[in-house]
Design a protein around this motif. Structure first.
Motif, PDB file in Angstrom:
ATOM      1  N   LEU A 174      -7.150   4.130  -1.050  1.00 48.12           N
ATOM      2  CA  LEU A 174      -6.514   5.407  -1.417  1.00 48.12           C
ATOM      3  C   LEU A 174      -7.462   6.588  -1.217  1.00 48.12           C
ATOM      4  CD1 LEU A 174      -4.504   4.373  -4.608  1.00 48.12           C
ATOM      5  CD2 LEU A 174      -3.635   4.770  -2.295  1.00 48.12           C
ATOM      6  N   ALA A 175      -8.764   6.317  -1.290  1.00 49.93           N
ATOM      7  CA  ALA A 175      -9.742   7.400  -1.076  1.00 49.93           C
ATOM      8  C   ALA A 175      -9.550   8.020   0.304  1.00 49.93           C
ATOM      9  CB  ALA A 175     -11.165   6.861  -1.225  1.00 49.93           C
TER      10      ALA A 175
ATOM     11  N   PHE B 248       0.827  -1.211   0.000  1.00 53.01           N
ATOM     12  CA  PHE B 248       0.000   0.000   0.000  1.00 53.01           C
ATOM     13  C   PHE B 248       0.861   1.261   0.000  1.00 53.01           C
ATOM     14  CE2 PHE B 248      -2.468   3.289   2.269  1.00 53.01           C
ATOM     15  CZ  PHE B 248      -3.476   3.439   1.329  1.00 53.01           C
ATOM     16  N   GLU B 249       2.014   1.201   0.664  1.00 54.97           N
ATOM     17  CA  GLU B 249       2.890   2.367   0.798  1.00 54.97           C
ATOM     18  C   GLU B 249       3.302   2.943  -0.574  1.00 54.97           C
ATOM     19  OE1 GLU B 249       3.341   4.200   3.140  1.00 54.97           O
ATOM     20  OE2 GLU B 249       5.045   5.408   2.485  1.00 54.97           O
ATOM     21  N   SER B 250       3.555   2.064  -1.545  1.00 54.43           N
ATOM     22  CA  SER B 250       3.916   2.548  -2.888  1.00 54.43           C
ATOM     23  C   SER B 250       2.777   3.364  -3.474  1.00 54.43           C
ATOM     24  CB  SER B 250       4.181   1.376  -3.842  1.00 54.43           C
ATOM     25  OG  SER B 250       5.202   0.563  -3.381  1.00 54.43           O
ATOM     26  N   PHE B 251       1.581   2.854  -3.286  1.00 55.79           N
ATOM     27  CA  PHE B 251       0.394   3.512  -3.849  1.00 55.79           C
ATOM     28  C   PHE B 251       0.140   4.842  -3.137  1.00 55.79           C
ATOM     29  CE2 PHE B 251       0.081  -0.878  -5.004  1.00 55.79           C
ATOM     30  CZ  PHE B 251      -0.603  -0.922  -6.205  1.00 55.79           C
ATOM     31  N   ARG B 252       0.251   4.806  -1.798  1.00 51.21           N
ATOM     32  CA  ARG B 252      -0.016   6.021  -1.020  1.00 51.21           C
ATOM     33  C   ARG B 252       0.974   7.127  -1.386  1.00 51.21           C
ATOM     34  NH1 ARG B 252       2.050   9.003   2.461  1.00 51.21           N
ATOM     35  NH2 ARG B 252       3.872   7.653   2.713  1.00 51.21           N
ATOM     36  N   ARG B 253       2.237   6.756  -1.453  1.00 50.49           N
ATOM     37  CA  ARG B 253       3.280   7.741  -1.727  1.00 50.49           C
ATOM     38  C   ARG B 253       3.042   8.411  -3.089  1.00 50.49           C
ATOM     39  NH1 ARG B 253       6.985  10.590  -3.417  1.00 50.49           N
ATOM     40  NH2 ARG B 253       9.216  10.460  -2.932  1.00 50.49           N
TER      41      ARG B 253
ATOM     42  N   THR C  14      -7.868  13.696  -1.098  1.00 47.11           N
ATOM     43  CA  THR C  14      -9.121  14.463  -1.002  1.00 47.11           C
ATOM     44  C   THR C  14      -9.672  14.924  -2.350  1.00 47.11           C
ATOM     45  OG1 THR C  14      -7.756  16.392  -0.545  1.00 47.11           O
ATOM     46  CG2 THR C  14      -8.849  15.393   1.332  1.00 47.11           C
ATOM     47  N   ASN C  15      -8.822  15.067  -3.359  1.00 46.55           N
ATOM     48  CA  ASN C  15      -9.294  15.645  -4.614  1.00 46.55           C
ATOM     49  C   ASN C  15      -9.111  14.782  -5.851  1.00 46.55           C
ATOM     50  OD1 ASN C  15      -8.331  18.426  -3.029  1.00 46.55           O
ATOM     51  ND2 ASN C  15     -10.208  18.574  -4.225  1.00 46.55           N
ATOM     52  N   ILE C  16      -8.114  13.949  -5.845  1.00 46.95           N
ATOM     53  CA  ILE C  16      -7.774  13.233  -7.076  1.00 46.95           C
ATOM     54  C   ILE C  16      -8.833  12.182  -7.419  1.00 46.95           C
ATOM     55  CG2 ILE C  16      -6.310  11.470  -5.949  1.00 46.95           C
ATOM     56  CD1 ILE C  16      -4.324  11.923  -8.368  1.00 46.95           C
ATOM     57  N   GLY C  17      -9.129  12.046  -8.721  1.00 40.13           N
ATOM     58  CA  GLY C  17     -10.086  11.043  -9.178  1.00 40.13           C
ATOM     59  C   GLY C  17      -9.493   9.644  -9.076  1.00 40.13           C
ATOM     60  N   LEU C  18     -10.340   8.647  -8.880  1.00 40.91           N
ATOM     61  CA  LEU C  18      -9.888   7.272  -8.666  1.00 40.91           C
ATOM     62  C   LEU C  18     -10.529   6.385  -9.730  1.00 40.91           C
ATOM     63  CD1 LEU C  18     -10.483   7.467  -4.814  1.00 40.91           C
ATOM     64  CD2 LEU C  18      -8.241   7.565  -5.960  1.00 40.91           C
ATOM     65  N   VAL C  19      -9.714   5.956 -10.697  1.00 41.56           N
ATOM     66  CA  VAL C  19     -10.252   5.275 -11.874  1.00 41.56           C
ATOM     67  C   VAL C  19      -9.970   3.779 -11.810  1.00 41.56           C
ATOM     68  CG1 VAL C  19     -10.418   5.331 -14.394  1.00 41.56           C
ATOM     69  CG2 VAL C  19      -9.539   7.341 -13.149  1.00 41.56           C
ATOM     70  N   ALA C  20     -11.018   2.981 -11.805  1.00 40.11           N
ATOM     71  CA  ALA C  20     -10.872   1.523 -11.763  1.00 40.11           C
ATOM     72  C   ALA C  20     -11.181   0.935 -13.132  1.00 40.11           C
ATOM     73  CB  ALA C  20     -11.828   0.930 -10.729  1.00 40.11           C
ATOM     74  N   THR C  21     -10.207   0.240 -13.696  1.00 40.50           N
ATOM     75  CA  THR C  21     -10.484  -0.499 -14.928  1.00 40.50           C
ATOM     76  C   THR C  21     -11.269  -1.757 -14.553  1.00 40.50           C
ATOM     77  OG1 THR C  21      -8.454   0.308 -15.941  1.00 40.50           O
ATOM     78  CG2 THR C  21      -9.419  -1.660 -16.908  1.00 40.50           C
ATOM     79  N   GLN C  22     -12.407  -1.932 -15.185  1.00 38.26           N
ATOM     80  CA  GLN C  22     -13.261  -3.094 -14.891  1.00 38.26           C
ATOM     81  C   GLN C  22     -13.891  -3.545 -16.204  1.00 38.26           C
ATOM     82  OE1 GLN C  22     -14.214  -4.106 -11.187  1.00 38.26           O
ATOM     83  NE2 GLN C  22     -12.149  -3.284 -11.334  1.00 38.26           N
TER      84      GLN C  22
END
Ligand SMILES: Cc1cc2nc3c(=O)[nH]c(=O)nc-3n(C[C@H](O)[C@H](O)[C@H](O)COP(=O)(O)O)c2cc1C
Length: 447
Positions: free
Chosen positions: A89-90, A38-43, A94-102
């Motif tokens: 990550l949400a 998770f740390e890689s993603f958070r950073r 606070t602002n960045i969009g979160l896009v899930a490929t599905q």
């Protein structure tokens, strides 16, 4: 009439495409993080947010790629489920969009609509769905339906799927109710559902689409808000825009209805010369000796470990029955021998070793921006001026620090040129991308 004329926004935005698999991201450098922690993603998501990136983007691979009965050596790096990771990550953004490929081939619309609504709720209206159909039957072996649906049917199915999901999200009269029951009875499935969550602050998740065939482009022109395209080079991008504008006008949507964000890679430094040197170094890490051999094995359909990566291409012929590219995409079959002959001739002609040849083939020549911060900013400003794209979906070659130079140096240069946001416009992804509130499906009129 004016709805039919494309008007450039004069701005570009950035998204980040975090790739777990594929050789574009280097996982073996001293600065590399873990591809699953998770740390890689958070950073990296927090760096992107500091740089006012519009979106954080995760791909989807529903089956580990294999070759000759073994997991494909280059891909055994892992890819956590997109929606699970984005939900986590949400809570740290606070602002960045979160896009899930599905994908639409192996999911069900009522279930996926609910899960995406959940991500939208948790993130306060920042969720997006990158709609893919998945281009290989082999993935289907993981699922009860098996590897079903040919190319044309996949898009017909995708269209019914997306329409159904949209009807579920559109079934609220007002943000708090009442919601209508949605009934769909079609060739692929039957659905009787009432939404289980209230309408999202951004009305419904933003829809991305990635797929490049004429069917894929028409589908995007009818259904998507944003296309994750494969056309970053300037001339290609201009042509792709023209094509999408004409398709979206033909579909009864405005010329500006669909945003375009191509895949891209940036190799930057203080000077052009330094950037070029850095590029050679990046490429040498992306394609090491093992990667070079493993890449060729996909096309030769046989073990090539006895070959010297610094020597010429193999003189033996491919095993045609085994030649599928990672048994995932681009089945070469009968063409394998022809391809091998062609490659051998090209490598000999140019005096390239196996490793040099594979590096040149996988170099993402078309999607890499190399140069000084200043020069690359000028180049990107040109895209913004003519409206060739609305932004770039950047694949960092290093994680989690690979966006640092972009955010620290390129973004300020772009902001100085007035082509890049200095603040988020609002709290939802739809607002930040400058997208209009969708017209409810049931009220839609064709023009
Ligand atoms: C830029 C881009 C990114 C894609 N990412 C994914 C992905 O993460 N997962 C996936 O299953 N398919 C992905 N696809 C494949 C598409 O889902 C689609 O199935 C494939 O491109 C075949 O459709 P087409 O013939 O219209 O291109 C991607 C395609 C493009 C062009």
């Amino acid at each position: 009439m004016t709805r039919d004329i494309f008007k450039p926004s004069g701005r570009i935005q950035f998204g980040i495409f975090f790739q777990g698999v594929n050789s574009g991201t280097i996982w073996k450098a001293a600065e590399s993080g873990s591809q699953t922690d998770f740390e890689s993603f958070r950073r990296i998501v927090q760096t992107a947010e500091r740089g006012k990136f519009a979106a954080f983007f995760l791909g989807e691979g529903l089956r580990l790629r294999e070759h000759l009965g073994r997991p494909h050596a280059l891909d055994v790096v892992g890819r956590p489920d997109a929606q699970t990771m984005l939900a986590a990550l949400a809570s740290v953004t606070t602002n960045i969009g979160l896009v899930a490929t599905q994908n639409t081939t192996y999911n069900d619309p009522a279930d996926l609509a609910h899960r995406l609504s959940s991500l939208d709720l948790i993130s306060g209206g920042r969720a997006a769905w990158n709609v893919v159909t998945t281009d290989n039957a082999w993935t289907g072996a993981n699922f009860r339906r098996g590897g079903y649906l040919d190319h044309a049917d996949r898009y017909r199915h995708a269209e019914a799927f997306v329409e159904t999901a949209k009807r579920i999200w559109d079934s609220w009269e007002t943000p708090s109710g009442p919601a209508h029951r949605v009934l769909h009875q079609g060739q692929h499935y039957t659905v009787d559902v009432t939404p289980r969550l209230p309408r999202s602050p951004q009305y419904r998740p933003v829809l991305f689409q990635a797929g490049d065939s004429p069917e894929g482009r028409d589908f995007a022109a009818r259904q998507a808000d944003v296309i994750f395209s494969a056309h970053p080079r300037f001339d290609d991008a201009v042509e792709f825009r023209r094509d999408i504008v004409s398709r979206s006008v033909a579909a009864g949507r405005g010329a500006n209805a669909v945003r375009i964000m191509p895949a891209s890679e940036f190799i930057l430094a203080a000077t052009d010369q330094e950037a070029r040197e850095k590029k050679d170094w990046v490429r040498s890490l992306q394609i090491g000796p093992q990667q070079a051999i493993a890449y060729l094995e996909q096309f030769w359909g046989r073990e090539l470990s006895a070959y010297d990566p610094d020597g010429p291409l193999p003189d033996i012929d491919p095993v045609v029955e085994e030649t599928s590219e990672t048994r995932g995409s681009g089945f070469h079959g009968a063409k394998a021998r022809q391809l091998a002959d062609q490659w051998r001739a090209e490598a000999k002609d140019k005096g390239l070793s196996i490793r040099q040849f594979v590096t040149s083939r996988t170099a993402r020549i078309d999607s890499t921006f190399t140069g000084s911060y200043n020069a690359v900013a000028d180049h990107l400003a040109q895209y913004a001026r003519v409206g060739a794209v609305d932004g770039f979906n950047i694949s960092p070659w290093l994680i989690p620090t690979g966006l640092d130079d972009i955010v620290n140096h390129l973004v300020p240069e772009l902001q100085e040129r007035g082509v890049y946001p200095t603040e988020y416009r609002g709290s939802t992804l739809r607002e930040n991308l400058g997208l209009e509130t969708p017209v409810r499906l049931s009220q839609q009129v064709s023009v």
